[in-house]
Design a protein around this motif. Sequence first.
Motif, PDB file in Angstrom:
ATOM      1  N   VAL A 192       0.830  -1.203   0.000  1.00 36.76           N
ATOM      2  CA  VAL A 192       0.000   0.000   0.000  1.00 36.76           C
ATOM      3  C   VAL A 192       0.867   1.256   0.000  1.00 36.76           C
ATOM      4  O   VAL A 192       0.581   2.225  -0.720  1.00 36.76           O
ATOM      5  CB  VAL A 192      -0.950  -0.006   1.213  1.00 36.76           C
ATOM      6  N   ALA A 193       1.933   1.250   0.791  1.00 33.43           N
ATOM      7  CA  ALA A 193       2.828   2.409   0.843  1.00 33.43           C
ATOM      8  C   ALA A 193       3.454   2.683  -0.519  1.00 33.43           C
ATOM      9  O   ALA A 193       3.522   3.838  -0.975  1.00 33.43           O
ATOM     10  CB  ALA A 193       3.909   2.188   1.897  1.00 33.43           C
TER      11      ALA A 193
ATOM     12  N   VAL B  15       2.408   6.032  -2.789  1.00 35.45           N
ATOM     13  CA  VAL B  15       3.408   7.048  -3.121  1.00 35.45           C
ATOM     14  C   VAL B  15       3.484   7.257  -4.632  1.00 35.45           C
ATOM     15  O   VAL B  15       3.543   8.396  -5.116  1.00 35.45           O
ATOM     16  CB  VAL B  15       4.781   6.654  -2.551  1.00 35.45           C
ATOM     17  N   VAL B  16       3.462   6.174  -5.394  1.00 37.62           N
ATOM     18  CA  VAL B  16       3.533   6.291  -6.860  1.00 37.62           C
ATOM     19  C   VAL B  16       2.323   7.052  -7.398  1.00 37.62           C
ATOM     20  O   VAL B  16       2.455   7.983  -8.206  1.00 37.62           O
ATOM     21  CB  VAL B  16       3.634   4.897  -7.504  1.00 37.62           C
ATOM     22  N   ILE B  17       1.137   6.659  -6.952  1.00 32.08           N
ATOM     23  CA  ILE B  17      -0.082   7.337  -7.416  1.00 32.08           C
ATOM     24  C   ILE B  17      -0.109   8.779  -6.927  1.00 32.08           C
ATOM     25  O   ILE B  17      -0.487   9.695  -7.668  1.00 32.08           O
ATOM     26  CB  ILE B  17      -1.325   6.569  -6.932  1.00 32.08           C
ATOM     27  N   ALA B  18       0.294   9.002  -5.670  1.00 29.67           N
ATOM     28  CA  ALA B  18       0.279  10.356  -5.119  1.00 29.67           C
ATOM     29  C   ALA B  18       1.251  11.273  -5.849  1.00 29.67           C
ATOM     30  O   ALA B  18       0.974  12.465  -6.035  1.00 29.67           O
ATOM     31  CB  ALA B  18       0.613  10.310  -3.626  1.00 29.67           C
ATOM     32  N   LEU B  19       2.398  10.747  -6.273  1.00 32.44           N
ATOM     33  CA  LEU B  19       3.354  11.553  -7.034  1.00 32.44           C
ATOM     34  C   LEU B  19       2.735  12.032  -8.343  1.00 32.44           C
ATOM     35  O   LEU B  19       2.806  13.226  -8.679  1.00 32.44           O
ATOM     36  CB  LEU B  19       4.619  10.747  -7.310  1.00 32.44           C
TER      37      LEU B  19
ATOM     38  N   ILE C 279      -0.973  12.097  -0.679  1.00 34.24           N
ATOM     39  CA  ILE C 279      -1.094  13.258  -1.561  1.00 34.24           C
ATOM     40  C   ILE C 279      -0.798  14.556  -0.819  1.00 34.24           C
ATOM     41  O   ILE C 279      -0.108  15.444  -1.346  1.00 34.24           O
ATOM     42  CB  ILE C 279      -2.503  13.303  -2.184  1.00 34.24           C
ATOM     43  N   ILE C 280      -1.291  14.691   0.396  1.00 35.73           N
ATOM     44  CA  ILE C 280      -1.157  15.960   1.119  1.00 35.73           C
ATOM     45  C   ILE C 280       0.297  16.370   1.321  1.00 35.73           C
ATOM     46  O   ILE C 280       0.687  17.492   0.966  1.00 35.73           O
ATOM     47  CB  ILE C 280      -1.919  15.893   2.458  1.00 35.73           C
ATOM     48  N   PRO C 281       1.182  15.520   1.876  1.00 31.20           N
ATOM     49  CA  PRO C 281       2.572  15.973   2.052  1.00 31.20           C
ATOM     50  C   PRO C 281       3.308  16.177   0.734  1.00 31.20           C
ATOM     51  O   PRO C 281       4.102  17.119   0.606  1.00 31.20           O
ATOM     52  CB  PRO C 281       3.212  14.852   2.883  1.00 31.20           C
TER      53      PRO C 281
END
Length: 266
Positions: free
Chosen positions: A79-80, A84-88, A153-155
């Motif tokens: 999940v991590a 991270v990939v999708i959030a980037l 996404i936020i950070p």
Amino acid sequence: MLLDYDRLGWFKTALLGFVTLVCGFLLLPVIFIVLLSFGSSRWLAFPPPDWTLQWYRELFADPSWLQAALTSARIATMVAVFSVVIALMASFALVRGEFRGREVLRGLLLTPMVLPVVVFAVAIYAFFLKLGLGGTTVGFVIAHTVLALPFAIIPIATALEGFDKSIEDAAIVCGASPLEAKLRITLPSIKLAIFSAAIFSFLASWDEVVAAIFMASPTLQTLPVKIWGSLRQDLSPVIAAASSLLVLLTLLLMVVTALLRRRYSK
């Protein structure tokens, strides 16, 4: 008008007392369960009549508890990575993209943070039953990634908003491709935000229980689901020991994140 806190000594004292009460209210249940995990009573009795490590020995000797912990760690790690990939990609689109509906997209991506988890759990359970993903690792990872995505996404988006894009543009002018400039300039500059996103996403999956209850099967259970199921059958202090380790890992990861942020923010 700004308050002069030096002159309002009583206000500072009252504020400190209020904050102390709130912190105590939040922390006492955690301290309580940790103490119970070391108690010698066969039941969850407080105060403990004596102290022992027996319940931790039983915990580590039970394959079902170890399997649940490994399942949680495996799912949370995947999940991590996916979060991270999708959030980037999403953060680059939200921060630098110029298209209609950008704010609507931002709101949709952050919806899992405010949507009641039980509503999401019922919906995803019904949907996954149609797809045959109920009780599977793939189903767990997808469901937890959706829940963890806002915390990634936020950070990352915040770090991108504070990054000076002219540095990346200068690298492109000097001959780097847009992708190379992002990989060698932008991403290293926001690495702390990426690390924080990974930790928050991991913890969002590691601690999640409501959706996990709907997604679990007799052969696939995460540690929170195992704790919940054991509570319905027995009030053994082994549950307190498992809960203490769950909290311990969460605290360790949060401390590591705080230390890294303090180190690299100087």
